[in-house]
Design a protein around this motif. Structure first.
Motif, PDB file in Angstrom:
ATOM      1  N   GLY A  14       0.771  -1.230   0.000  1.00  0.00           N
ATOM      2  CA  GLY A  14       0.000   0.000   0.000  1.00  0.00           C
ATOM      3  C   GLY A  14       0.806   1.286   0.000  1.00  0.00           C
ATOM      4  O   GLY A  14       0.243   2.370  -0.097  1.00  0.00           O
ATOM      5  N   LEU A  15       2.121   1.179   0.113  1.00  0.00           N
ATOM      6  CA  LEU A  15       2.974   2.371   0.122  1.00  0.00           C
ATOM      7  C   LEU A  15       3.770   2.460  -1.165  1.00  0.00           C
ATOM      8  O   LEU A  15       4.231   1.440  -1.683  1.00  0.00           O
ATOM      9  CB  LEU A  15       3.946   2.325   1.310  1.00  0.00           C
ATOM     10  CG  LEU A  15       3.345   2.470   2.704  1.00  0.00           C
ATOM     11  CD1 LEU A  15       4.416   2.245   3.755  1.00  0.00           C
ATOM     12  CD2 LEU A  15       2.707   3.833   2.874  1.00  0.00           C
ATOM     13  N   PRO A  16       3.973   3.676  -1.669  1.00  0.00           N
ATOM     14  CA  PRO A  16       4.792   3.831  -2.881  1.00  0.00           C
ATOM     15  C   PRO A  16       6.211   3.331  -2.651  1.00  0.00           C
ATOM     16  O   PRO A  16       6.753   3.448  -1.540  1.00  0.00           O
ATOM     17  CB  PRO A  16       4.791   5.336  -3.134  1.00  0.00           C
ATOM     18  CG  PRO A  16       3.667   5.889  -2.336  1.00  0.00           C
ATOM     19  CD  PRO A  16       3.450   4.954  -1.194  1.00  0.00           C
ATOM     20  N   LEU A  17       6.808   2.790  -3.678  1.00  0.00           N
ATOM     21  CA  LEU A  17       8.175   2.287  -3.610  1.00  0.00           C
ATOM     22  C   LEU A  17       9.144   3.397  -3.187  1.00  0.00           C
ATOM     23  O   LEU A  17      10.158   3.128  -2.534  1.00  0.00           O
ATOM     24  CB  LEU A  17       8.577   1.697  -4.967  1.00  0.00           C
ATOM     25  CG  LEU A  17       9.845   0.878  -5.018  1.00  0.00           C
ATOM     26  CD1 LEU A  17       9.796  -0.278  -4.032  1.00  0.00           C
ATOM     27  CD2 LEU A  17      10.080   0.350  -6.426  1.00  0.00           C
ATOM     28  N   LEU A  18       8.826   4.636  -3.528  1.00  0.00           N
ATOM     29  CA  LEU A  18       9.665   5.772  -3.146  1.00  0.00           C
ATOM     30  C   LEU A  18       9.832   5.852  -1.628  1.00  0.00           C
ATOM     31  O   LEU A  18      10.903   6.230  -1.136  1.00  0.00           O
ATOM     32  CB  LEU A  18       9.061   7.082  -3.658  1.00  0.00           C
ATOM     33  CG  LEU A  18       8.947   7.240  -5.166  1.00  0.00           C
ATOM     34  CD1 LEU A  18       8.196   8.510  -5.511  1.00  0.00           C
ATOM     35  CD2 LEU A  18      10.308   7.234  -5.808  1.00  0.00           C
ATOM     36  N   VAL A  19       8.800   5.500  -0.883  1.00  0.00           N
ATOM     37  CA  VAL A  19       8.871   5.525   0.581  1.00  0.00           C
ATOM     38  C   VAL A  19       9.909   4.515   1.060  1.00  0.00           C
ATOM     39  O   VAL A  19      10.686   4.793   1.988  1.00  0.00           O
ATOM     40  CB  VAL A  19       7.485   5.241   1.202  1.00  0.00           C
ATOM     41  CG1 VAL A  19       7.584   5.062   2.711  1.00  0.00           C
ATOM     42  CG2 VAL A  19       6.506   6.342   0.845  1.00  0.00           C
ATOM     43  N   TYR A  20       9.948   3.361   0.431  1.00  0.00           N
ATOM     44  CA  TYR A  20      10.920   2.332   0.817  1.00  0.00           C
ATOM     45  C   TYR A  20      12.345   2.744   0.458  1.00  0.00           C
ATOM     46  O   TYR A  20      13.274   2.458   1.212  1.00  0.00           O
ATOM     47  CB  TYR A  20      10.560   0.986   0.185  1.00  0.00           C
ATOM     48  CG  TYR A  20       9.279   0.425   0.738  1.00  0.00           C
ATOM     49  CD1 TYR A  20       9.235  -0.184   1.987  1.00  0.00           C
ATOM     50  CD2 TYR A  20       8.089   0.522   0.015  1.00  0.00           C
ATOM     51  CE1 TYR A  20       8.048  -0.690   2.497  1.00  0.00           C
ATOM     52  CE2 TYR A  20       6.905   0.020   0.514  1.00  0.00           C
ATOM     53  CZ  TYR A  20       6.885  -0.586   1.767  1.00  0.00           C
ATOM     54  OH  TYR A  20       5.712  -1.066   2.270  1.00  0.00           O
ATOM     55  N   LEU A  27      17.974   4.463   6.801  1.00  0.00           N
ATOM     56  CA  LEU A  27      18.552   3.373   7.587  1.00  0.00           C
ATOM     57  C   LEU A  27      20.054   3.271   7.368  1.00  0.00           C
ATOM     58  O   LEU A  27      20.830   3.167   8.333  1.00  0.00           O
ATOM     59  CB  LEU A  27      17.871   2.044   7.239  1.00  0.00           C
ATOM     60  CG  LEU A  27      18.430   0.813   7.946  1.00  0.00           C
ATOM     61  CD1 LEU A  27      18.198   0.901   9.454  1.00  0.00           C
ATOM     62  CD2 LEU A  27      17.823  -0.454   7.382  1.00  0.00           C
ATOM     63  N   ILE A  28      20.475   3.312   6.115  1.00  0.00           N
ATOM     64  CA  ILE A  28      21.913   3.239   5.816  1.00  0.00           C
ATOM     65  C   ILE A  28      22.638   4.439   6.431  1.00  0.00           C
ATOM     66  O   ILE A  28      23.697   4.296   7.045  1.00  0.00           O
ATOM     67  CB  ILE A  28      22.157   3.142   4.294  1.00  0.00           C
ATOM     68  CG1 ILE A  28      21.679   1.793   3.772  1.00  0.00           C
ATOM     69  CG2 ILE A  28      23.634   3.367   3.969  1.00  0.00           C
ATOM     70  CD1 ILE A  28      21.647   1.686   2.261  1.00  0.00           C
TER      71      ILE A  28
END
Length: 168
Positions: A14-20, A27-28
């Motif tokens: 449900g979330l755009p890939l851009l969010v990931y 995180l990195i």
């Protein structure tokens, strides 16, 4: 071209890939700053370059690596903006530096360097995005928004300076 369009239209849970992609970069960045020698050296160089040099850190080389890392992050951001807008333009990033500076200052990063967190910057980004959206919803024109954002930065810097003086 299709890959970039897919980047902006694909949804996972449900979330755009851009969010990931954003979450992965955060995180990195957090891991690098908080769990590596490079991160400790970054804080040292940012806090006091002369003391860092005396501690054996090659400040010029480290600063160069930080600029290269910054360039990499700018490139990632440019691809994400291009995916979101499906166009490429040299003006897409105009005045984003003002928003970025305001977000990190609101998040607790010192302009003088040596203190700040990625999580604080993300919280500052969320707060500043809400403020910007309120400006837009209330119909403030662009010039007034820029003045208000500049005022927010000045107030945040003054509050930081006042806070630093009270701690010393």
């Amino acid at each position: 071209n299709s890959l970039i369009v897919d980047l902006s239209t694909t949804r996972v849970l449900g979330l755009p890939l851009l969010v990931y992609v954003f979450a992965l970069v955060v995180l990195i960045g957090w891991l690098v700053l908080n769990r590596t020698t490079f991160g400790r050296r970054t804080y040292a160089v940012g806090g006091n370059p002369e003391a860092a040099r005396l501690a054996g850190i090659d400040v010029r080389k480290h600063t160069l690596m930080l600029y290269a890392l910054s360039g990499l992050c700018c490139g990632i951001a440019a691809v994400l903006i291009m995916a979101r807008t499906t166009t490429g333009s040299s003006t897409h990033g105009d005045l984003y530096e003002l928003d970025a500076i305001a977000a990190v200052i609101i998040g607790g990063t010192l302009l003088s360097g040596g203190r700040g967190t990625i999580i604080g910057s993300i919280l500052g980004l969320l707060i500043f995005t809400v403020i910007t959206n309120l400006f837009i919803l209330n119909g403030l024109n662009t010039a007034d928004q820029l003045v208000a954002k500049g005022a927010i930065i000045v107030v945040a810097v003054l509050l930081q300076r006042r806070s630093l003086r009270s701690h010393t």
